[in-house]
Design an enzyme around this catalytic site. Structure first.
Site, PDB file in Angstrom:
ATOM      1  N   GLU A  39       0.816  -1.209   0.000  1.00  0.00           N
ATOM      2  CA  GLU A  39       0.000   0.000   0.000  1.00  0.00           C
ATOM      3  C   GLU A  39       0.850   1.261   0.000  1.00  0.00           C
ATOM      4  O   GLU A  39       0.496   2.256  -0.628  1.00  0.00           O
ATOM      5  CB  GLU A  39      -0.955   0.008   1.204  1.00  0.00           C
ATOM      6  CG  GLU A  39      -2.099  -0.994   1.083  1.00  0.00           C
ATOM      7  CD  GLU A  39      -2.959  -0.757  -0.152  1.00  0.00           C
ATOM      8  OE1 GLU A  39      -2.985   0.371  -0.668  1.00  0.00           O
ATOM      9  OE2 GLU A  39      -3.610  -1.720  -0.597  1.00  0.00           O
ATOM     10  N   TYR A 122      -6.442   6.847   3.894  1.00  0.00           N
ATOM     11  CA  TYR A 122      -6.582   5.779   2.899  1.00  0.00           C
ATOM     12  C   TYR A 122      -5.824   4.524   3.318  1.00  0.00           C
ATOM     13  O   TYR A 122      -6.388   3.416   3.358  1.00  0.00           O
ATOM     14  CB  TYR A 122      -6.101   6.212   1.498  1.00  0.00           C
ATOM     15  CG  TYR A 122      -5.910   4.994   0.640  1.00  0.00           C
ATOM     16  CD1 TYR A 122      -6.998   4.375   0.047  1.00  0.00           C
ATOM     17  CD2 TYR A 122      -4.655   4.381   0.530  1.00  0.00           C
ATOM     18  CE1 TYR A 122      -6.853   3.190  -0.662  1.00  0.00           C
ATOM     19  CE2 TYR A 122      -4.501   3.193  -0.177  1.00  0.00           C
ATOM     20  CZ  TYR A 122      -5.604   2.609  -0.766  1.00  0.00           C
ATOM     21  OH  TYR A 122      -5.463   1.436  -1.438  1.00  0.00           O
ATOM     22  N   ASP A 140      -9.707   6.070  -2.978  1.00  0.00           N
ATOM     23  CA  ASP A 140      -8.519   6.430  -3.761  1.00  0.00           C
ATOM     24  C   ASP A 140      -8.993   7.011  -5.093  1.00  0.00           C
ATOM     25  O   ASP A 140     -10.194   7.226  -5.299  1.00  0.00           O
ATOM     26  CB  ASP A 140      -7.629   5.198  -3.972  1.00  0.00           C
ATOM     27  CG  ASP A 140      -8.234   4.262  -4.998  1.00  0.00           C
ATOM     28  OD1 ASP A 140      -9.463   4.229  -5.108  1.00  0.00           O
ATOM     29  OD2 ASP A 140      -7.462   3.575  -5.694  1.00  0.00           O
TER      30      ASP A 140
END
Length: 351
Positions: A39, A122, A140
């Site tokens: 990520e 996020y 996103d």
DNA sequence: GATTCGTGGAG
DNA sequence: TCTCCAAGAAT
């Protein structure tokens, strides 16, 4: 989307995802550590670019302990070429924090995850949902595009709208798959240009499709016009140090910078360099054209003409008396120069 | 909320 | 060559 349609929407999306998801390396054995690394790498970085970096990274540093104990230089070396290098430094900081506070076990509480360096709303949601299957929303770029098309939104809307929709939609049981499915849909079907609507599993829920507005949604931002700018930058050395000046009203960020001047229209870079030389050194310091660097700062597209020179003792005394300049050694430079353009210029002169 | 941080993919 | 933009965070 009306509440009674959400269930059907989820089912169609999840069914499609199970069949069509890409076999990405972080999707096999999705441990918190691997999800975390992926990520971070995927922040503003395309999947295709991240894959080889991810494989190399987890092979060399397979867990939190090895990451925490590795020298930051090695982490930066593994990151070299990916960009946004503060991500790599924050990764290191976070790993050491996890080792110190939680014995090397990745925390599973959302607020704790969010508190780690380099992890924002996020990424915290992504880790908690993907690795721990907690019903946390994520938003996103892909998901924003999917949501505005689904709901046929033809105006700019606040960020909160997206988070509210995802909070409503994310299922309690299958958060991991749902969140990934939403992003996968945006990445492979609901493309920015020419979306593949005939293959879309949720096209019957899509208002943009119904009104044939796929090409005008999302609304493209009215970007500032690109301005081409030529600048002259001086890299002046004296006894191994580099001359910095105070930045008053330059468009280049930072309190300190290299001597710089915009090339006025109608003037050549050479002439600008000389006039800057005249101002700073009375024209008495021989300078030499070294290179032209291309750089962008927001909407400015910069051609930076780099000139180099070596100061003499007299000139250096003259400048110090003036008080608006500073001779920085190599160790100070990184900290004092905010703009990567300036750092590039110095770096270029080392070659 | 606006800016800055990098690099490369893709049209 | 030029443009947009990518599984955003920090300030």
């Amino acid at each position: 989307m009306k509440p009674e349609k959400i269930e059907g929407f989820r089912n169609s999306l999840l069914k499609w995802y199970h069949k069509h998801r890409r076999p990405l390396p972080w999707r096999m054995n999705p441990t918190p550590y691997r999800v975390w690394i992926s990520e971070i790498m995927l922040q503003q970085t395309q999947v295709k670019s991240a894959i080889p970096y991810f494989n190399r990274f987890v092979k060399r540093l397979p867990d939190i302990a090895s990451l925490a104990q590795a020298p930051v230089e090695e982490i930066l070396a593994l990151w070299s070429g990916l960009g946004y290098y503060s991500r790599a430094r924050n990764l290191h900081k976070a790993a050491r924090k996890i080792l110190e506070y939680w014995g090397g076990i990745f925390p599973n509480e959302y607020k704790t995850v969010l508190s780690l360096p380099g992890i924002g709303r996020y990424t915290a949601g992504a880790i908690c949902s993907i690795a721990f299957n907690q019903p946390q929303p994520v938003v996103d770029g892909n998901i924003r595009r999917v949501i505005v098309r689904l709901n046929g939104i033809r105006s700019y809307i606040p960020e909160k709208y997206f988070w509210d929709r995802m909070t409503e939609w994310v299922p309690w049981e299958k958060a991991s798959e749902f969140n990934q499915a939403m992003m996968e849909l945006g990445a492979t079907i609901c493309l920015p240009a020419q979306p593949l609507c005939p293959r879309c599993p949720v096209r019957r829920y899509c208002l943009a499709k119904k009104q044939n507005l796929q090409s005008t949604i999302p609304l493209t931002k009215p970007r500032k016009a690109i301005v081409k700018v030529g600048v002259v930058i001086l890299v002046i050395r004296y006894r191994g140090k580099v001359l910095l000046t105070r930045q008053d009203d330059s468009f280049i960020p930072g309190k300190w910078g290299l001597p710089v001047r915009i090339v006025p229209s109608g003037q050549s870079p050479e002439e600008t360099a000389q006039s800057l030389n005249n101002k700073l050194f009375g024209g008495r310091l021989p300078i030499e054209s070294l290179a032209v660097l291309k750089h962008s700062i927001t909407h400015n597209r910069i051609s930076a003409h780099i000139y180099t020179g070596n100061a003499t003792g007299i000139i250096s005394e003259l400048l110090e008396a003036e008080g608006r300049t500073y001779w920085a050694n190599d160790l100070q430079l990184d900290g004092m120069l905010t703009s990567s353009l300036f750092r590039k210029a110095v770096q270029r002169c080392r070659k």
